[in-house]
Motif scaffolding. Structure first.
Motif, PDB file in Angstrom:
ATOM      1  N   HIS A 180      64.178  26.587   1.340  1.00  0.00           N
ATOM      2  CA  HIS A 180      63.188  25.787   2.054  1.00  0.00           C
ATOM      3  C   HIS A 180      63.078  26.184   3.528  1.00  0.00           C
ATOM      4  N   THR A 217      61.546  24.206  11.963  1.00  0.00           N
ATOM      5  CA  THR A 217      60.152  23.770  11.917  1.00  0.00           C
ATOM      6  C   THR A 217      59.944  22.764  10.795  1.00  0.00           C
ATOM      7  N   ASN A 218      60.939  22.608   9.938  1.00  0.00           N
ATOM      8  CA  ASN A 218      60.882  21.670   8.820  1.00  0.00           C
ATOM      9  C   ASN A 218      62.136  20.794   8.899  1.00  0.00           C
ATOM     10  N   ARG A 219      61.973  19.559   9.365  1.00  0.00           N
ATOM     11  CA  ARG A 219      63.111  18.669   9.567  1.00  0.00           C
ATOM     12  C   ARG A 219      63.862  18.434   8.263  1.00  0.00           C
ATOM     13  N   MET A 220      65.189  18.460   8.353  1.00  0.00           N
ATOM     14  CA  MET A 220      66.048  18.289   7.190  1.00  0.00           C
ATOM     15  C   MET A 220      67.042  17.169   7.431  1.00  0.00           C
ATOM     16  N   GLY A 252      59.011  18.371   4.965  1.00  0.00           N
ATOM     17  CA  GLY A 252      57.827  19.039   4.434  1.00  0.00           C
ATOM     18  C   GLY A 252      57.783  19.051   2.917  1.00  0.00           C
ATOM     19  N   PHE A 281      63.996  17.653   2.823  1.00  0.00           N
ATOM     20  CA  PHE A 281      63.173  18.281   3.850  1.00  0.00           C
ATOM     21  C   PHE A 281      61.906  17.462   4.049  1.00  0.00           C
TER      22      PHE A 281
END
Length: 122
Positions: free
Chosen positions: A99, A50-53, A68, A66
């Motif tokens: 994260h 849900t949090n692009r890395m 976010g 990240f």
């Protein structure tokens, strides 16, 4: 919910019967034909990020970022310094976990290192 101790052989048998995304509880419920309310079941692992890395190596530095928020860089040791590579890898993976990284994102951090020739073993 209860905790039980099982042998390695039993653990391997449960893992062999599992399907992608199933918890150990899911496997045993399916094998024993136990139907229960969803509220009774333990939470499943997060399968989608849900949090692009992003993770990349540039100028002898590993960077993990990240979308976010949250960025960290590590200076990389020589390719032959296995213990230092392991420390950087573990620190970067711990940062990703802090994260909310998925298993795939954690693996992506490690893959970034190995694709650049930073192997822990070999």
């Amino acid at each position: 919910m209860r905790t039980i101790r099982i042998s390695d052989e039993v653990w391997e048998a449960i893992a062999a019967k599992g399907k992608f995304g199933e918890t150990e509880d899911d496997v045993l419920r399916r094998i024993f034909g136990i139907r229960g309310q969803l509220a009774e079941r333990p939470p499943t692992r997060q399968l989608r990020a849900t949090n692009r890395m992003s993770a990349h190596i540039r100028d002898n530095t590993l960077a993990v970022k990240f979308a976010g928020g949250g960025t960290r860089d590590w200076e990389l040791p020589t390719h032959t310094d296995k213990s230092s590579i392991r420390r950087v890898r573990d620190d970067a993976v711990d940062f990703a976990i802090s994260h909310g990284a998925t298993v795939g994102q954690r693996n992506a951090v490690m893959k970034t290192l190995t694709e650049a020739g930073y192997h822990v073993s070999k």
